[in-house]
Design a protein around this motif. Sequence first.
Motif, short mmCIF file in Angstrom:
data_model
loop_
_atom_site.label_atom_id
_atom_site.label_comp_id
_atom_site.label_asym_id
_atom_site.label_seq_id
_atom_site.Cartn_x
_atom_site.Cartn_y
_atom_site.Cartn_z
N VAL A 41 35.07 45.37 36.30
CA VAL A 41 36.32 45.82 37.62
C VAL A 41 36.29 44.64 38.71
O VAL A 41 37.78 43.77 38.95
N ALA A 42 35.81 43.54 38.76
CA ALA A 42 35.52 42.61 39.93
C ALA A 42 36.59 41.60 38.89
O ALA A 42 37.50 40.91 39.37
N VAL A 43 36.45 41.42 37.77
CA VAL A 43 36.52 40.13 37.26
C VAL A 43 38.34 40.11 37.14
O VAL A 43 39.35 39.67 36.74
N VAL A 44 38.27 41.76 36.23
CA VAL A 44 40.11 42.11 36.15
C VAL A 44 40.69 42.19 37.88
O VAL A 44 42.03 41.46 38.12
N VAL A 45 40.31 42.52 38.59
CA VAL A 45 41.39 42.01 39.88
C VAL A 45 41.66 40.89 40.41
O VAL A 45 42.56 40.09 40.89
N ILE A 46 40.29 39.72 39.95
CA ILE A 46 40.78 38.82 40.01
C ILE A 46 41.66 37.83 39.36
O ILE A 46 42.44 36.79 39.62
N ILE A 47 41.30 37.99 37.87
CA ILE A 47 42.67 37.97 36.91
C ILE A 47 43.85 38.17 37.46
O ILE A 47 45.52 37.92 37.52
N LEU A 48 44.21 39.48 38.16
CA LEU A 48 45.49 40.07 38.28
C LEU A 48 46.08 39.38 39.76
O LEU A 48 47.56 38.76 39.67
N GLY A 49 45.06 39.26 40.34
CA GLY A 49 45.36 38.61 41.45
C GLY A 49 45.92 37.33 40.79
O GLY A 49 46.76 36.65 41.88
N SER A 50 45.43 35.61 40.67
CA SER A 50 45.28 35.11 40.40
C SER A 50 47.40 35.40 39.99
O SER A 50 47.65 33.65 40.17
N ILE A 51 47.59 35.93 38.91
CA ILE A 51 48.89 36.47 38.03
C ILE A 51 49.70 36.12 39.66
O ILE A 51 51.09 35.49 39.02
N TYR A 52 49.83 37.49 40.31
CA TYR A 52 50.55 37.52 41.22
C TYR A 52 50.87 36.32 42.50
O TYR A 52 51.68 36.54 42.61
N PHE A 53 49.77 35.53 42.49
CA PHE A 53 49.85 34.53 43.41
C PHE A 53 50.71 33.51 42.78
O PHE A 53 51.37 32.81 42.79
N VAL A 54 50.85 32.98 41.31
CA VAL A 54 51.40 32.02 40.50
C VAL A 54 53.00 32.64 40.77
O VAL A 54 53.66 32.08 41.26
N ALA A 55 53.09 34.18 40.46
CA ALA A 55 54.48 34.47 40.71
C ALA A 55 55.02 34.09 42.10
O ALA A 55 56.23 33.99 41.62
#
Length: 300
Positions: free
Chosen positions: A115-129
């Motif tokens: 769950v932590a890894v998934v949250v980190i990936i989604l957060g990175s995508i949102y930050f870049v956008a």
Amino acid sequence: MSEIGKTLKSARIEKGYTLDDLQQITKIQKKYLIAIEEENFAALPGVFYVRAFIKQCAETVGLNPAELLSQLKSQEQPVETVEEPKTRTAATKKDLQRTDRFNHFLNLLPTIIIVAVVVIILGSIYFVAWNNHQKNSSTQEIQSSKVSVSSSSVKSQKKSANSATKKSSQTSSSSVKQSSTNKKSAKQKTSQKIKLTSNSGQSFVYELTTAKKQISKVKLTASAKAWSAISIDGSQQWQGTLTAGESHELSLPADATKLSFNLGNSKATSITINGKKFNFLKDNSTLTVRTLTVNIQSQD
């Protein structure tokens, strides 16, 4: 009544002092003297004042304060409590409960990591956008602002030329007023002088020389818990206990000729007279309890 109060009371009677006499000598209120002789220490402002007042009373009636303070310390020692030892069965149950909780945590650990890894990936995508969106919007704002700045720069140059002429005339007049104000305030600060004229034990007498009707306010400030009292021309105007950071300000009548301060914790108390610090600690900084008398001499 136990030994401390009985000893102080007997010594006071032997000296021929009444409670009123002792209050006059020590500047400790009569109700606190009665509480000390009856060992009702809860009636005093705090533990610090219990020790300070007992020491001052003992010295006044001719006793050794160290012996009385030693007795007080022995009375204040807390009673040690002995915990009953835990039984072996109870300890075993607690160990088993800890083990079960730890095993449960280990079972959930892989899920938590995923769950932590998934949250980190989604957060990175949102930050870049979001970062790309901000860059695009800022670029558009810069381009539009360039057009408006070029048209308004001519107007601002004309306004600045007119305002510069007005400011120069205002600045010259305000500088004259400011210099005269600074001279007046400098005269007031340097005209107030205070000096020690006599000292006897815990009592200090000062002479304050100041411009006529210059003194208007006296302020007490505490850096720790401290009891104080202020009198003007022999009449007490205020007394109380200040905690750390608290202060009390008192306005003086124009015809005042004498100030008196009774300080229970002078090391934690600071005084300002008309905004100027009264540095009384330079005269025997080891004292805790002290009485300050300030005779006011006004100059025309």
